[in-house]
Scaffold this motif. Structure first.
Motif, PDB file in Angstrom:
ATOM      1  N   HIS A 158       0.855  -1.182   0.000  1.00  0.00           N
ATOM      2  CA  HIS A 158       0.000   0.000   0.000  1.00  0.00           C
ATOM      3  C   HIS A 158       0.892   1.234   0.000  1.00  0.00           C
ATOM      4  CE1 HIS A 158      -3.198   2.808   0.968  1.00  0.00           C
ATOM      5  NE2 HIS A 158      -2.490   3.239   2.004  1.00  0.00           N
ATOM      6  N   SER A 159       0.485   2.271  -0.698  1.00  0.00           N
ATOM      7  CA  SER A 159       1.218   3.538  -0.677  1.00  0.00           C
ATOM      8  C   SER A 159       0.234   4.674  -0.442  1.00  0.00           C
ATOM      9  CB  SER A 159       1.982   3.766  -1.988  1.00  0.00           C
ATOM     10  OG  SER A 159       1.087   3.951  -3.061  1.00  0.00           O
ATOM     11  N   GLU A 160       0.713   5.728   0.192  1.00  0.00           N
ATOM     12  CA  GLU A 160      -0.137   6.888   0.425  1.00  0.00           C
ATOM     13  C   GLU A 160       0.700   8.153   0.438  1.00  0.00           C
ATOM     14  OE1 GLU A 160      -2.055   6.420   4.181  1.00  0.00           O
ATOM     15  OE2 GLU A 160      -0.321   7.078   5.335  1.00  0.00           O
ATOM     16  N   ARG A 161       0.130   9.207  -0.099  1.00  0.00           N
ATOM     17  CA  ARG A 161       0.764  10.515  -0.067  1.00  0.00           C
ATOM     18  C   ARG A 161       0.480  11.142   1.286  1.00  0.00           C
ATOM     19  NH1 ARG A 161       2.652  13.957  -4.023  1.00  0.00           N
ATOM     20  NH2 ARG A 161       2.836  16.141  -3.388  1.00  0.00           N
ATOM     21  N   VAL A 162       1.520  11.589   1.971  1.00  0.00           N
ATOM     22  CA  VAL A 162       1.374  12.142   3.312  1.00  0.00           C
ATOM     23  C   VAL A 162       1.035  13.624   3.193  1.00  0.00           C
ATOM     24  CG1 VAL A 162       2.504  12.546   5.520  1.00  0.00           C
ATOM     25  CG2 VAL A 162       3.029  10.476   4.201  1.00  0.00           C
ATOM     26  N   PRO A 163      -0.115  14.050   3.691  1.00  0.00           N
ATOM     27  CA  PRO A 163      -0.473  15.472   3.602  1.00  0.00           C
ATOM     28  C   PRO A 163       0.375  16.306   4.543  1.00  0.00           C
ATOM     29  CG  PRO A 163      -2.093  14.301   4.914  1.00  0.00           C
ATOM     30  CD  PRO A 163      -1.160  13.264   4.373  1.00  0.00           C
ATOM     31  N   GLY A 164       0.618  17.543   4.158  1.00  0.00           N
ATOM     32  CA  GLY A 164       1.374  18.460   5.001  1.00  0.00           C
ATOM     33  C   GLY A 164       0.463  19.408   5.737  1.00  0.00           C
ATOM     34  N   ARG A 165       0.939  19.912   6.855  1.00  0.00           N
ATOM     35  CA  ARG A 165       0.218  20.952   7.577  1.00  0.00           C
ATOM     36  C   ARG A 165       1.148  22.160   7.689  1.00  0.00           C
ATOM     37  NH1 ARG A 165       1.263  17.222  11.742  1.00  0.00           N
ATOM     38  NH2 ARG A 165      -0.890  16.492  11.657  1.00  0.00           N
TER      39      ARG A 165
END
Length: 339
Positions: A158-165
């Protein structure tokens, strides 16, 4: 005849505007920081879970976190740290920040081997938590997770783009007490591969009475273990304290006074400042003042004291000192007020 009331009102308004401008000029400008928190899961989860509870399904877990600098030109310096999550709602260790840098369009990978090394965890041990990246510009952060049976091939991916804050931050003045017993010093004993926290000898008498009859004001003697007597056969003990300087710092200075058992050498960012003689545990080695800008640098700075000790004799360190730098306090997040 001029209207005096209007003139006075205008003058008062100008004074208010001037005061507001002066206040704004005195404040450090806010800057925008970006933060990314990527989940990691690493290592072997056994079929029979310890302590009678399961963490995840039995198997082998791997995480690869890809970090990319999307800028079209220039280099981007940023930092990363790791926060371990423990079962039963317990918080684990949080590492210090580690410096990183990527040129425009470059990328690198943080995998389980890197995470084990940065957290001081034995390779293969089950470990989970967060890898946290902070930068002054946007990054691309993508986490890739794979898992398989304990003795088999990959069974899931599984892969996911990590959102930034984002958050606004400001640099204040730095006025840091670096004294032992006050600041978070760590020590690496002879033969050790990684540093650990120092032991504070305040009030300690066991297993043997403390041998030092002098302590610098406002500090405590510290050492590698509760036993003040060296049982490692003598050798080189490396004490270290790291601090951060914001990019807006000016006129940095360091004041130091040292007691050590036995002789020692003092360094700032790898540059030797002075030596401490063998007999310094009974009388303070005179205070030293350092303000050469070349000794300091933006970001992480490390103060290191290397103590060389004789076998089967007491060993410890006592440091008194201060680091100051206008505008050098690394930013603290400014969270919006609750309504």
């Amino acid at each position: 005849m001029p209207d005096l009331s209007r003139s006075r009102l205008l003058f008062a308004s100008l004074l208010i505007v001037a005061a507001l401008l002066a206040t704004g000029a005195a404040q450090a400008p806010a800057r925008i920081e970006y933060q990314y928190a990527a989940k990691f899961v690493c290592g072997r989860a056994p079929a029979v879970a310890p302590q009678g509870y399961g963490l995840v399904a039995p198997g082998r877990y791997f995480t690869a976190i890809n970090v990319h600098n999307p800028a079209r030109a220039g280099r981007l310096a940023f930092k990363k740290k790791f926060a371990i999550a423990l079962p039963r709602e317990r918080a684990g260790r949080v590492t210090r920040f580690f410096d990183a840098e990527l040129a425009a369009d470059e990328a690198f990978n943080v995998d389980c081997a890197d995470i084990y090394a940065h957290t001081g965890t034995p390779p293969g041990q089950f470990l989970e938590g967060f890898a946290v990246f902070e930068s002054r510009a946007e990054l691309d952060v993508v986490a890739v997770y794979t898992a398989g049976a304990l003795a088999g091939q990959v069974e899931t991916m599984h892969s996911e783009r990590v959102p930034g804050r984002t958050f606004a931050s400001r640099c204040g003045d730095l006025d840091l007490d670096v004294g032992t017993g006050r600041a978070p010093w760590v020590v690496t004993p002879p033969g050790a591969s990684a540093p650990g926290p120092v032991f504070d000898f305040t009030g300690a008498t066991a297993p043997l009475p403390l041998p030092w009859d002098n302590t610098l004001p406002g500090t405590n003697w510290v050492g590698p273990a509760a036993n003040a007597y060296d049982t490692a056969g003598g050798g080189r003990y490396e004490y270290k304290l790291c601090f951060c300087l914001c990019e807006s710092y000016s006129s940095p200075s360091l004041t130091l006074e040292v007691l050590s058992d036995n002789e020692a050498s003092v360094y700032l960012n790898g540059v030797q400042l002075f030596n401490v003689p063998n007999s310094s545990w009974s009388s303070p080695w005179k205070a030293r003042f350092f303000n050469d800008p070349k000794l300091f640098r933006q970001g992480e700075n490390c103060l290191t004291v290397t103590v060389r000790n004789q076998p089967d004799t007491p060993t410890g360190l006592d440091v008194r000192g201060q680091v100051t730098a206008p505008g050098g306090g690394c930013p603290v997040e400014e969270r919006p007020a609750r309504r």
